[in-house]
Design an enzyme around this catalytic site. Structure first.
Site, mmCIF file in Angstrom:
data_model
loop_
_atom_site.group_PDB
_atom_site.id
_atom_site.type_symbol
_atom_site.label_atom_id
_atom_site.label_comp_id
_atom_site.label_asym_id
_atom_site.label_seq_id
_atom_site.Cartn_x
_atom_site.Cartn_y
_atom_site.Cartn_z
ATOM 1 N N HIS A 175 0.825 -1.221 0.000
ATOM 2 C CA HIS A 175 0.000 0.000 0.000
ATOM 3 C C HIS A 175 0.856 1.266 0.000
ATOM 4 O O HIS A 175 0.350 2.347 -0.258
ATOM 5 C CB HIS A 175 -0.929 -0.001 1.221
ATOM 6 C CG HIS A 175 -2.012 -1.038 1.136
ATOM 7 N ND1 HIS A 175 -3.328 -0.726 0.929
ATOM 8 C CD2 HIS A 175 -1.962 -2.398 1.200
ATOM 9 C CE1 HIS A 175 -4.052 -1.831 0.880
ATOM 10 N NE2 HIS A 175 -3.245 -2.868 1.052
ATOM 11 N N ASP A 387 3.575 9.480 -0.762
ATOM 12 C CA ASP A 387 2.414 8.683 -0.348
ATOM 13 C C ASP A 387 2.152 7.602 -1.378
ATOM 14 O O ASP A 387 2.295 7.863 -2.584
ATOM 15 C CB ASP A 387 1.178 9.600 -0.243
ATOM 16 C CG ASP A 387 0.214 9.160 0.841
ATOM 17 O OD1 ASP A 387 0.197 7.960 1.163
ATOM 18 O OD2 ASP A 387 -0.532 10.008 1.361
HETATM 19 P P1 ADP Z 1 -3.014 6.545 5.097
HETATM 20 O O1 ADP Z 1 -3.403 5.176 4.689
HETATM 21 O O2 ADP Z 1 -1.549 6.786 5.033
HETATM 22 O O3 ADP Z 1 -3.565 6.968 6.411
HETATM 23 P P2 ADP Z 1 -4.927 7.618 3.083
HETATM 24 O O4 ADP Z 1 -5.181 9.021 2.683
HETATM 25 O O5 ADP Z 1 -4.799 6.676 1.955
HETATM 26 O O6 ADP Z 1 -3.636 7.605 4.023
HETATM 27 O O7 ADP Z 1 -6.114 7.110 3.985
HETATM 28 C C1 ADP Z 1 -6.502 7.767 5.149
HETATM 29 C C2 ADP Z 1 -7.901 7.321 5.534
HETATM 30 O O8 ADP Z 1 -8.143 7.721 6.870
HETATM 31 C C3 ADP Z 1 -8.969 7.934 4.664
HETATM 32 O O9 ADP Z 1 -9.980 6.974 4.413
HETATM 33 C C4 ADP Z 1 -9.488 9.092 5.519
HETATM 34 O O10 ADP Z 1 -10.847 9.366 5.322
HETATM 35 C C5 ADP Z 1 -9.267 8.595 6.911
HETATM 36 N N1 ADP Z 1 -8.949 9.712 7.836
HETATM 37 C C6 ADP Z 1 -7.845 10.457 7.855
HETATM 38 N N2 ADP Z 1 -7.916 11.385 8.821
HETATM 39 C C7 ADP Z 1 -9.100 11.210 9.433
HETATM 40 C C8 ADP Z 1 -9.762 11.832 10.528
HETATM 41 N N3 ADP Z 1 -9.214 12.821 11.248
HETATM 42 N N4 ADP Z 1 -10.968 11.365 10.867
HETATM 43 C C9 ADP Z 1 -11.527 10.341 10.189
HETATM 44 N N5 ADP Z 1 -10.953 9.711 9.160
HETATM 45 C C10 ADP Z 1 -9.751 10.130 8.791
HETATM 46 O O1 F6P Z 2 -1.960 2.815 4.279
HETATM 47 C C1 F6P Z 2 -0.761 2.729 4.944
HETATM 48 C C2 F6P Z 2 -0.935 2.260 6.386
HETATM 49 O O2 F6P Z 2 0.297 2.118 6.930
HETATM 50 C C3 F6P Z 2 -1.637 0.969 6.593
HETATM 51 O O3 F6P Z 2 -0.893 -0.175 6.389
HETATM 52 C C4 F6P Z 2 -2.017 1.157 8.013
HETATM 53 O O4 F6P Z 2 -3.005 0.298 8.420
HETATM 54 C C5 F6P Z 2 -2.442 2.598 8.046
HETATM 55 O O5 F6P Z 2 -1.581 3.233 7.175
HETATM 56 C C6 F6P Z 2 -2.506 3.214 9.426
HETATM 57 O O6 F6P Z 2 -1.342 3.015 10.163
HETATM 58 P P1 F6P Z 2 -1.304 2.180 11.503
HETATM 59 O O7 F6P Z 2 -1.845 0.835 11.213
HETATM 60 O O8 F6P Z 2 0.125 2.199 11.901
HETATM 61 O O9 F6P Z 2 -2.192 2.912 12.469
#
Ligand code: ADP
Ligand code: F6P
Length: 542
Positions: A175, A387
């Site tokens: 991912h 990212d």
């Molecule tokens: P990562 O997997 O690195 O966290 P992504 O942008 O791909 O990054 O996914 C983040 C997910 O977490 C999204 O589905 C987003 O809606 C959710 N998210 C991020 N910040 C918040 C928040 N403060 N409250 C609720 N959901 C959140």
């Molecule tokens: O999407 C990347 C990622 O590292 C996932 O593998 C992971 O579940 C998510 O972000 C949130 O991080 P964590 O599991 O360390 O809270």
């Protein structure tokens, strides 16, 4: 909705294996309760697996001693798949999850090697925990199942499962980004990781860039692995095994986001947000509080906008929502302090009666509240330093049912190249460029905004999570499970778990941007004059 196992002719079930389960058991004063896990992996898999049977194996995010099983059993009752937990000791949480996964692989794979802590003990525990996950999965799987392992926490599970005698086909999806050889080779345990990855039958990456980096690492560090062109995906041959390597950009459940965003409750919540926040232009950032997300850089860019364009003062407001993440790791603790200091400095410099420039929310928002912010926003500001994909960018577009928002996205997120035809693409390290992009978005005509957002929504709709899952499962080649020894290049027949072969080309990011396959032709593009132009029509259209 159809079950993916039907679509792909898989005989058995899909067994998902990820470090985190979609639910998190959290201790509190009266005992423990179930919460939703955060992060893109869970958002995508939960949406994609809503109608699928099977098993999801992972860690429930808690230390031993909690009554995990009854709570998971209850959570499983509302799902078509079963949740099965792998329990981690305190020491494993510290050295496998916080240590190897998040103090070594996470920063290294995001091109930030100076943040790595190459503690050799972390490697010992990483191997042990991967064997643990492998063992639990081996116990759950039959040879008719397809085992789908997710992300950088579990790169050694294929060899652990093969050693445990598992013959079911296995896939792995990364991912996060895969770094180039100059960065990857800094990892002291680079070879065993590459070797173990090649025991999977299919390895999926978010972008062609990541896949190319992986091949370059193999060529430098494991030259005995032969890269063979294949259709639709290339393959790697090593010691009689073959591994398909493909690009599968992850998506969201577009229809569901759009439908929920259109709800009258969301509409009134979003109107209320706009009413309460002073200013004409609402800029929104939503992230896990992670140093890869470029939050301090974003705040500095916003500050530069206010300094360079004084007319925007009192009219533009940034709402930065962060969900707390990995708080036990020192780099994350420092980041929180840095972000909070910057927010207070900017507000101290510019606040006027009736206008506060930055609103900072440090908590997990529920889906409705998140959608209300997405709908209320005029500008989605998604500027990670690096990212894998970034689903926030796609969620913002899906929720923009009024087509009045503008997306500004980093060129270093997987979503950047994929969405570049409708978004403003920026280098997040160039504060001046980001400030200029904000000014451009804030002063854009309604027509240009609508044209851009239409284009973006079309891409996000097309490249949804269902398609991501289907194309990954269909990448499993014909013949024996290719990861098992003895699978020859010319073998034919069916792999044990699949009835017969299906091919679907999943265009990688580069394909989307350049050579577009016939089933994904953008019908419009934004011209230099900011007008929407028809450049191709789908078959059968006038
Ligand atoms: P990562 O997997 O690195 O966290 P992504 O942008 O791909 O990054 O996914 C983040 C997910 O977490 C999204 O589905 C987003 O809606 C959710 N998210 C991020 N910040 C918040 C928040 N403060 N409250 C609720 N959901 C959140
Ligand atoms: O999407 C990347 C990622 O590292 C996932 O593998 C992971 O579940 C998510 O972000 C949130 O991080 P964590 O599991 O360390 O809270």
């Amino acid at each position: 909705m159809t079950d993916f196992t039907t679509m792909t002719d898989l005989k058995g079930r899909v067994i998902n294996v990820s470090n985190r389960l979609p639910v998190l058991i959290r201790k509190h004063a009266g005992g423990a309760r179930v919460e939703r896990s955060s992060g893109g992996l869970v958002t995508a898999l939960e949406a994609g697996w809503r109608h699928q049977r099977g098993v999801w194996i992972g860690w429930a995010g808690t230390s031993p001693g909690q009554h995990v099983e009854p709570l998971l059993l209850k959570a499983s009752q509302t799902r078509p798949y079963t949740l099965r937990s792998v329990s981690l000791t305190e020491d494993e949480i510290a050295k496998f999850y916080s240590g190897f996964a998040n103090e070594i692989i996470w920063p290294l794979f995001h091109d930030m090697p100076s943040r790595c802590n190459f503690d050799p003990e972390y490697w010992e525990i990483y191997q042990r925990v991967n064997r643990k996950f492998g063992k639990v999965t081996a116990e759950a799987a039959t040879e008719d199942d397809f085992i789908w392992v997710h992300d950088y926490h579990l790169m050694l599970t294929a060899s652990a499962m093969r050693q445990a005698g598992v013959s079911a086909p296995m896939g792995f999806f990364l991912h996060i980004p895969f770094p180039g050889p100059d960065v990857f080779e800094k990892l002291p345990w680079k070879k065993p990781i590459l070797q173990s990855l090649l025991e999977f039958d299919v390895i999926g990456f978010q972008s062609d860039h990541d896949r190319t980096n992986f091949v370059a690492c193999l060529q430098r560090l494991l030259p005995e692995a032969a890269v063979e062109p294949g259709t639709p995906h290339p393959q790697i041959r090593l010691e009689g095994r073959r591994t398909v390597i493909g690009t599968f950009p992850i998506g969201i459940d577009f229809e569901e986001f759009t439908r929920q965003a259109a709800g009258t409750d969301i509409e009134s919540q979003s109107a209320e947000i706009r009413r309460r926040l002073s200013g004409d232009t609402l800029v929104l950032g939503v992230d896990r509080l992670d140093y890869t997300k470029g939050i301090p850089e974003r705040l500095k860019s916003f500050r530069l906008l206010l300094r360079r364009f004084p007319k925007q003062r009192g009219h533009i407001t940034l709402v930065q929502v962060v969900v707390p993440s990995r708080e036990e790791i020192p780099n994350y603790k420092h980041l929180r302090r840095e972000v909070e200091l910057l927010v207070s400095q900017i507000n101290g410099e510019f606040t006027e009666p009736g206008w506060v420039p930055v609103h900072y929310i440090h908590r997990n928002l529920g889906r409705d509240e998140l959608l209300a912010y997405y709908r209320a926003a005029d500008i989605g500001l998604v500027t990670p330093l690096k990212d894998g994909m970034n689903l926030v960018a796609k969620e913002f577009c899906a929720a923009q049912i009024d087509e009045r928002g503008v997306l500004i996205v980093s060129e270093f997120a997987g979503a950047g190249p994929e969405l570049r035809s409708g978004a403003i693409v920026v280098n997040p390290n160039d504060f001046s460029e980001v400030a200029q992009a904000l000014h451009h978005a804030a002063t854009m005509t309604a027509e240009e905004k609508r044209n851009r957002m239409r284009l973006l929504r079309e891409i996000v709709r097309e490249h949804n999570v269902q398609r991501w899952i289907r194309s990954f499962l269909q990448a499993m080649p014909a013949g024996e499970p290719v990861g098992s020894k003895g699978g020859g290049a010319n073998d034919s027949g069916s792999p044990s778990a699949f009835k017969h072969r299906r091919d679907e080309t999943m265009p990688g990011v580069a394909l989307v941007a350049t050579a577009l396959p016939p089933h994904f032709r953008p019908r419009y593009e934004i011209g230099k004059d900011a007008k929407l132009r028809v450049i191709a029509r789908a078959a059968g259209e006038d």
